[in-house]
Design an enzyme around this catalytic site. Sequence first.
Site, PDB file in Angstrom:
ATOM      1  N   ASN A  55      41.620  47.931  40.863  1.00 25.14           N
ATOM      2  CA  ASN A  55      40.775  48.005  39.670  1.00 25.14           C
ATOM      3  C   ASN A  55      39.328  47.871  40.115  1.00 25.14           C
ATOM      4  O   ASN A  55      38.874  46.786  40.451  1.00 25.14           O
ATOM      5  CB  ASN A  55      41.160  46.866  38.705  1.00 25.14           C
ATOM      6  CG  ASN A  55      40.256  46.801  37.489  1.00 25.14           C
ATOM      7  OD1 ASN A  55      39.472  47.720  37.240  1.00 25.14           O
ATOM      8  ND2 ASN A  55      40.354  45.714  36.734  1.00 25.14           N
ATOM      9  N   TRP A  56      38.624  49.009  40.113  1.00 23.99           N
ATOM     10  CA  TRP A  56      37.240  48.991  40.624  1.00 23.99           C
ATOM     11  C   TRP A  56      36.246  48.405  39.645  1.00 23.99           C
ATOM     12  O   TRP A  56      35.097  48.160  39.997  1.00 23.99           O
ATOM     13  CB  TRP A  56      36.815  50.423  40.978  1.00 23.99           C
ATOM     14  CG  TRP A  56      37.455  50.965  42.213  1.00 23.99           C
ATOM     15  CD1 TRP A  56      38.369  50.331  43.023  1.00 23.99           C
ATOM     16  CD2 TRP A  56      37.220  52.248  42.806  1.00 23.99           C
ATOM     17  NE1 TRP A  56      38.713  51.145  44.062  1.00 23.99           N
ATOM     18  CE2 TRP A  56      38.023  52.331  43.959  1.00 23.99           C
ATOM     19  CE3 TRP A  56      36.417  53.328  42.465  1.00 23.99           C
ATOM     20  CZ2 TRP A  56      38.033  53.462  44.780  1.00 23.99           C
ATOM     21  CZ3 TRP A  56      36.435  54.454  43.277  1.00 23.99           C
ATOM     22  CH2 TRP A  56      37.233  54.512  44.429  1.00 23.99           C
ATOM     23  N   LYS A  57      36.642  48.239  38.381  1.00 19.58           N
ATOM     24  CA  LYS A  57      35.717  47.728  37.360  1.00 19.58           C
ATOM     25  C   LYS A  57      34.428  48.575  37.357  1.00 19.58           C
ATOM     26  O   LYS A  57      34.506  49.777  37.530  1.00 19.58           O
ATOM     27  CB  LYS A  57      35.443  46.236  37.589  1.00 19.58           C
ATOM     28  CG  LYS A  57      36.764  45.453  37.759  1.00 19.58           C
ATOM     29  CD  LYS A  57      36.603  43.976  37.743  1.00 19.58           C
ATOM     30  CE  LYS A  57      37.970  43.323  37.955  1.00 19.58           C
ATOM     31  NZ  LYS A  57      37.957  41.885  37.777  1.00 19.58           N
TER      32      LYS A  57
ATOM     33  N   GLU B  91      47.743  38.428  34.778  1.00 23.73           N
ATOM     34  CA  GLU B  91      46.453  38.116  35.390  1.00 23.73           C
ATOM     35  C   GLU B  91      45.849  36.871  34.742  1.00 23.73           C
ATOM     36  O   GLU B  91      45.180  36.971  33.702  1.00 23.73           O
ATOM     37  CB  GLU B  91      45.474  39.277  35.203  1.00 23.73           C
ATOM     38  CG  GLU B  91      45.898  40.556  35.881  1.00 23.73           C
ATOM     39  CD  GLU B  91      44.682  41.400  36.261  1.00 23.73           C
ATOM     40  OE1 GLU B  91      44.538  41.699  37.439  1.00 23.73           O
ATOM     41  OE2 GLU B  91      43.877  41.714  35.370  1.00 23.73           O
TER      42      GLU B  91
ATOM     43  N   GLY C 153      38.446  37.191  39.878  1.00 20.67           N
ATOM     44  CA  GLY C 153      37.104  37.199  40.449  1.00 20.67           C
ATOM     45  C   GLY C 153      36.615  35.832  40.902  1.00 20.67           C
ATOM     46  O   GLY C 153      35.430  35.662  41.182  1.00 20.67           O
TER      47      GLY C 153
ATOM     48  N   HIS D 232      42.935  44.451  29.630  1.00 19.34           N
ATOM     49  CA  HIS D 232      42.393  43.588  30.696  1.00 19.34           C
ATOM     50  C   HIS D 232      41.613  42.442  30.042  1.00 19.34           C
ATOM     51  O   HIS D 232      40.939  42.641  29.030  1.00 19.34           O
ATOM     52  CB  HIS D 232      41.491  44.411  31.617  1.00 19.34           C
ATOM     53  CG  HIS D 232      41.114  43.650  32.859  1.00 19.34           C
ATOM     54  ND1 HIS D 232      40.144  42.680  32.861  1.00 19.34           N
ATOM     55  CD2 HIS D 232      41.603  43.709  34.125  1.00 19.34           C
ATOM     56  CE1 HIS D 232      40.049  42.171  34.088  1.00 19.34           C
ATOM     57  NE2 HIS D 232      40.928  42.780  34.869  1.00 19.34           N
TER      58      HIS D 232
ATOM     59  N   SER E 277      42.407  37.522  42.222  1.00 19.67           N
ATOM     60  CA  SER E 277      42.036  37.100  43.574  1.00 19.67           C
ATOM     61  C   SER E 277      43.136  37.349  44.607  1.00 19.67           C
ATOM     62  O   SER E 277      43.296  36.576  45.549  1.00 19.67           O
ATOM     63  CB  SER E 277      41.597  35.631  43.575  1.00 19.67           C
ATOM     64  OG  SER E 277      40.452  35.465  42.760  1.00 19.67           O
TER      65      SER E 277
ATOM     66  N   GLU F  90      38.897  41.134  30.713  1.00 22.84           N
ATOM     67  CA  GLU F  90      37.465  41.396  30.546  1.00 22.84           C
ATOM     68  C   GLU F  90      37.209  42.249  29.303  1.00 22.84           C
ATOM     69  O   GLU F  90      36.168  42.133  28.661  1.00 22.84           O
ATOM     70  CB  GLU F  90      36.905  42.052  31.823  1.00 22.84           C
ATOM     71  CG  GLU F  90      36.800  41.024  32.949  1.00 22.84           C
ATOM     72  CD  GLU F  90      36.845  41.597  34.355  1.00 22.84           C
ATOM     73  OE1 GLU F  90      36.754  42.826  34.515  1.00 22.84           O
ATOM     74  OE2 GLU F  90      36.992  40.797  35.299  1.00 22.84           O
TER      75      GLU F  90
ATOM     76  N   GLY G 289      41.211  43.515  42.206  1.00 21.19           N
ATOM     77  CA  GLY G 289      39.833  43.850  41.875  1.00 21.19           C
ATOM     78  C   GLY G 289      38.978  43.924  43.123  1.00 21.19           C
ATOM     79  O   GLY G 289      38.957  44.933  43.828  1.00 21.19           O
TER      80      GLY G 289
END
Length: 259
Positions: free
Chosen positions: A9-11, A168, A174, A96, A213, A98, A234
């Site tokens: 997941n490159w965000k 998650e 992160g 997600h 992580s 976020e 990520g």
Amino acid sequence: MRQLIIAGNWKLNAPEIKDYVSKLSAAPDGVRIVIFPPFTYISEMARYPEVIERQNKMKIEVGAQDVSERDSGAYTGEVSAAMLRAAGAGYALIGHSERRRYHGETDGAVQRKVKRALDAGLRPMICVGETESERAGGETLRVISAQITAALDGLSPEEISLVAAAYEPVWAIGTGVSASPIDAQNACRAVRGAIGARFGAVSAELPVLYGGSMNSANAAELLAQLDIDGGLIGSASLDAPQFCEIIKIAAELAASEES
Ligand code: PGA
């Protein structure tokens, strides 16, 4: 044999795509690889020969990080599932934390997005996870079971068989602090259990990933757990060599389980 999925997941980040794809094409076989770049890179990525070749063998796929809950209309900034499918996406990340936290995405919106994705031929990868305070309050399993049950509401058994889930924990994303392998295993088992309670035996085959992580140092222990069928990664996915190392760990694990 378990089919492990290693997803990146490159965000809101993008490594140099050509270089990344060429490094990734050297990753070992035996693992399903999904990359979730920002929207604007999906079609470029899906058209690289290395990706096309791998996609045909069902190994590398490209996915979208989100999908609109609408098909069309006056919804500025939205991208529909059909548009993402046409751009070359095979998966959609949905719910997600976020998105839930910064964009107010509710369980209801997640459920509608899952349905839209499936209707357009995208496989949803549905994220669930508890916050730090929910964890401290001993509510982890209740929260994640409720999230996954709500996300799948109204789906047919055929649709369920196209879904993947990702546990998650919000506090692990992160932060450099992953869940312990045993806690991650228990949570992934609970996600599978909640799906099984509602939809029966199909839950045994449904991929449940761990994210938060995960990196090349902790992947082996996490992926070795019975109910963890892969990783949603990520920051460690932005570094192609490290991401390939995680794929290699997964491939070795899958091969050793087979023998
Ligand atoms: P992380 O992110 O690996 O950087 O913790 C995982 C995710 O948010 O999917």
